[in-house]
Design a protein around this motif. Sequence first.
Motif, PDB file in Angstrom:
ATOM      1  N   SER A  79       8.756 -12.039   2.127  1.00 25.76           N
ATOM      2  CA  SER A  79       8.302 -12.045   0.729  1.00 25.76           C
ATOM      3  C   SER A  79       9.408 -11.726  -0.266  1.00 25.76           C
ATOM      4  CB  SER A  79       7.155 -11.046   0.557  1.00 25.76           C
ATOM      5  OG  SER A  79       7.575  -9.731   0.878  1.00 25.76           O
ATOM      6  N   LYS A  80      10.504 -11.137   0.188  1.00 25.96           N
ATOM      7  CA  LYS A  80      11.619 -10.822  -0.704  1.00 25.96           C
ATOM      8  C   LYS A  80      12.558 -12.011  -0.894  1.00 25.96           C
ATOM      9  CE  LYS A  80      10.436  -6.444  -0.917  1.00 25.96           C
ATOM     10  NZ  LYS A  80       9.856  -5.875  -2.142  1.00 25.96           N
ATOM     11  N   GLN A  81      12.369 -13.054  -0.108  1.00 27.92           N
ATOM     12  CA  GLN A  81      13.305 -14.175  -0.083  1.00 27.92           C
ATOM     13  C   GLN A  81      12.661 -15.512  -0.458  1.00 27.92           C
ATOM     14  OE1 GLN A  81      15.159 -14.433   3.750  1.00 27.92           O
ATOM     15  NE2 GLN A  81      16.617 -16.018   3.165  1.00 27.92           N
ATOM     16  N   PHE A  82      11.383 -15.676  -0.134  1.00 23.81           N
ATOM     17  CA  PHE A  82      10.713 -16.956  -0.357  1.00 23.81           C
ATOM     18  C   PHE A  82       9.597 -16.814  -1.388  1.00 23.81           C
ATOM     19  CE2 PHE A  82      12.778 -17.473   3.682  1.00 23.81           C
ATOM     20  CZ  PHE A  82      13.191 -18.796   3.680  1.00 23.81           C
ATOM     21  N   TYR A  83       9.577 -17.769  -2.338  1.00 27.19           N
ATOM     22  CA  TYR A  83       8.592 -17.746  -3.410  1.00 27.19           C
ATOM     23  C   TYR A  83       7.994 -19.130  -3.600  1.00 27.19           C
ATOM     24  CZ  TYR A  83      10.333 -13.133  -4.745  1.00 27.19           C
ATOM     25  OH  TYR A  83      10.679 -11.811  -4.742  1.00 27.19           O
ATOM     26  N   ARG A  84       6.767 -19.154  -4.082  1.00 24.97           N
ATOM     27  CA  ARG A  84       6.137 -20.424  -4.433  1.00 24.97           C
ATOM     28  C   ARG A  84       6.607 -20.791  -5.838  1.00 24.97           C
ATOM     29  NH1 ARG A  84      -0.010 -22.176  -2.899  1.00 24.97           N
ATOM     30  NH2 ARG A  84       0.141 -24.367  -3.551  1.00 24.97           N
ATOM     31  N   ALA A  85       7.507 -21.745  -5.906  1.00 24.81           N
ATOM     32  CA  ALA A  85       8.129 -22.122  -7.175  1.00 24.81           C
ATOM     33  C   ALA A  85       7.294 -23.135  -7.943  1.00 24.81           C
ATOM     34  CB  ALA A  85       9.524 -22.693  -6.919  1.00 24.81           C
ATOM     35  N   HIS A  86       6.386 -23.796  -7.255  1.00 27.75           N
ATOM     36  CA  HIS A  86       5.602 -24.887  -7.822  1.00 27.75           C
ATOM     37  C   HIS A  86       4.394 -25.056  -6.912  1.00 27.75           C
ATOM     38  CE1 HIS A  86       4.686 -29.250  -8.366  1.00 27.75           C
ATOM     39  NE2 HIS A  86       5.071 -29.043  -9.605  1.00 27.75           N
ATOM     40  N   LYS A  87       3.370 -25.745  -7.361  1.00 27.83           N
ATOM     41  CA  LYS A  87       2.177 -25.909  -6.532  1.00 27.83           C
ATOM     42  C   LYS A  87       2.474 -26.622  -5.215  1.00 27.83           C
ATOM     43  CE  LYS A  87       0.705 -30.228  -8.757  1.00 27.83           C
ATOM     44  NZ  LYS A  87      -0.391 -30.912  -9.494  1.00 27.83           N
ATOM     45  N   SER A  88       3.597 -27.363  -5.164  1.00 27.67           N
ATOM     46  CA  SER A  88       3.935 -28.129  -3.955  1.00 27.67           C
ATOM     47  C   SER A  88       5.193 -27.627  -3.252  1.00 27.67           C
ATOM     48  CB  SER A  88       4.114 -29.614  -4.302  1.00 27.67           C
ATOM     49  OG  SER A  88       2.937 -30.158  -4.828  1.00 27.67           O
ATOM     50  N   TYR A  89       5.790 -26.518  -3.709  1.00 30.19           N
ATOM     51  CA  TYR A  89       7.072 -26.084  -3.144  1.00 30.19           C
ATOM     52  C   TYR A  89       7.128 -24.578  -2.914  1.00 30.19           C
ATOM     53  CZ  TYR A  89       9.280 -30.610  -4.165  1.00 30.19           C
ATOM     54  OH  TYR A  89       9.622 -31.944  -4.199  1.00 30.19           O
ATOM     55  N   ILE A  90       7.702 -24.213  -1.773  1.00 30.38           N
ATOM     56  CA  ILE A  90       8.184 -22.855  -1.517  1.00 30.38           C
ATOM     57  C   ILE A  90       9.703 -22.948  -1.467  1.00 30.38           C
ATOM     58  CG2 ILE A  90       8.335 -20.977   0.167  1.00 30.38           C
ATOM     59  CD1 ILE A  90       5.567 -21.868   1.195  1.00 30.38           C
ATOM     60  N   ASP A  92       0.813  -1.217   0.000  1.00 31.63           N
ATOM     61  CA  ASP A  92       0.000   0.000   0.000  1.00 31.63           C
ATOM     62  C   ASP A  92       0.848   1.268   0.000  1.00 31.63           C
ATOM     63  OD1 ASP A  92      -2.253  -1.476  -0.026  1.00 31.63           O
ATOM     64  OD2 ASP A  92      -2.671  -1.322   2.129  1.00 31.63           O
ATOM     65  N   ASP A  93       1.912   1.303   0.794  1.00 25.38           N
ATOM     66  CA  ASP A  93       2.650   2.562   0.922  1.00 25.38           C
ATOM     67  C   ASP A  93       4.041   2.526   0.295  1.00 25.38           C
ATOM     68  OD1 ASP A  93       4.232   1.140   2.702  1.00 25.38           O
ATOM     69  OD2 ASP A  93       3.299   1.999   4.477  1.00 25.38           O
ATOM     70  N   GLY A  94       4.441   1.384  -0.229  1.00 26.87           N
ATOM     71  CA  GLY A  94       5.720   1.299  -0.927  1.00 26.87           C
ATOM     72  C   GLY A  94       6.923   1.248  -0.032  1.00 26.87           C
ATOM     73  N   LYS A  95       6.723   1.214   1.271  1.00 24.74           N
ATOM     74  CA  LYS A  95       7.849   1.190   2.193  1.00 24.74           C
ATOM     75  C   LYS A  95       8.273  -0.240   2.478  1.00 24.74           C
ATOM     76  CE  LYS A  95       6.554   5.467   4.546  1.00 24.74           C
ATOM     77  NZ  LYS A  95       6.182   6.081   5.836  1.00 24.74           N
ATOM     78  N   MET A  96       9.535  -0.402   2.775  1.00 29.21           N
ATOM     79  CA  MET A  96      10.034  -1.738   3.093  1.00 29.21           C
ATOM     80  C   MET A  96       9.591  -2.119   4.499  1.00 29.21           C
ATOM     81  SD  MET A  96      13.922  -3.067   2.966  1.00 29.21           S
ATOM     82  CE  MET A  96      14.138  -4.419   1.875  1.00 29.21           C
ATOM     83  N   VAL A  97       8.990  -3.297   4.627  1.00 26.15           N
ATOM     84  CA  VAL A  97       8.508  -3.785   5.912  1.00 26.15           C
ATOM     85  C   VAL A  97       9.184  -5.109   6.207  1.00 26.15           C
ATOM     86  CG1 VAL A  97       6.492  -4.544   7.219  1.00 26.15           C
ATOM     87  CG2 VAL A  97       6.279  -2.668   5.597  1.00 26.15           C
ATOM     88  N   SER A  98       9.679  -5.273   7.426  1.00 25.36           N
ATOM     89  CA  SER A  98      10.300  -6.538   7.814  1.00 25.36           C
ATOM     90  C   SER A  98       9.235  -7.561   8.142  1.00 25.36           C
ATOM     91  CB  SER A  98      11.211  -6.320   9.031  1.00 25.36           C
ATOM     92  OG  SER A  98      11.698  -7.548   9.500  1.00 25.36           O
ATOM     93  N   ASN A  99       9.250  -8.693   7.427  1.00 25.36           N
ATOM     94  CA  ASN A  99       8.259  -9.740   7.650  1.00 25.36           C
ATOM     95  C   ASN A  99       8.785 -10.801   8.600  1.00 25.36           C
ATOM     96  OD1 ASN A  99       6.574  -8.449   5.936  1.00 25.36           O
ATOM     97  ND2 ASN A  99       6.919  -9.773   4.198  1.00 25.36           N
ATOM     98  N   SER A 100       9.390 -10.389   9.697  1.00 21.47           N
ATOM     99  CA  SER A 100       9.953 -11.368  10.622  1.00 21.47           C
ATOM    100  C   SER A 100       8.900 -11.874  11.582  1.00 21.47           C
ATOM    101  CB  SER A 100      11.109 -10.747  11.416  1.00 21.47           C
ATOM    102  OG  SER A 100      10.629  -9.712  12.229  1.00 21.47           O
TER     103      SER A 100
END
Length: 253
Positions: free
Chosen positions: A205-216, A141-149
């Motif tokens: 969200s900057k480090q982990f992605y859903r690469a496949h329907k069964s994998y992150i 929403d605001d374009g700022k970097m947020v830590s998703n820890s």
Amino acid sequence: MDQLIKILIVEDNVIIADDMQSMLEDIGYEIVANVVDYESAVEALSSQDIDLALVDIVLASKKTGIDLGKHIRQNYNIPFIFVTSNSDKATVENAKSVKPNGYLVKPFEQQDLFTSIEIALSNFNDETSVITERSAVEEEDDGKMVSNSVLRNSIFVKKNQHYYRIPFDDIHYVKADNVYLEVYTEDKTFLVRSALKDYLVKLPSKQFYRAHKSYIVNIDQIEAINTKDIMINGKNIPISKEFREFILSNMNS
């Protein structure tokens, strides 16, 4: 590498404090400090890596455990449990004002202590996961970097009756297996009951992605890529066409 949960004990009765430490170490937790007053607890919090605090309400100082609970809430993103002999209505109402993650009345058994800690850690993990998801929306929403820890760049994963803290960087990939997930680090696998999409929001969200329907996957751990797979820690993991295009477009950016 997974790490034992690090606990701070704040208890003005030395005999009870030592007994608690023995109970906890016997279960498998790590005690990083065992102190008797507010000031020593504040010092330990500022200088030690602490995952959870056990706090007596009456301390060997003018400031109480409730003051310490307020200090923790204002300055640290960790759970704490009040451990006290006082269960009267006034004390409980006062304690509720700082929103502890548990309230354990003395005397108690080792199993009571274990159960209180595990429930507090589990609930805290779930609560901060909601915060993580909300932060991701705020970032868009605001374009700022947020830590998703979830907890100091780590997440709790349960194994053999204990919650272990695993740094995000140590997670290589996550694989869906029916109603469970297998969380892979370099040399260990943890089993988690969760949907893949729900677990994804707990990870940065900057480090982990859903690469496949069964994998992150942790993109920082990718060793090689071809038309159908990526390699992480010597393991071939299938990828979707969209993920392959995403990786290739960002390889040299």
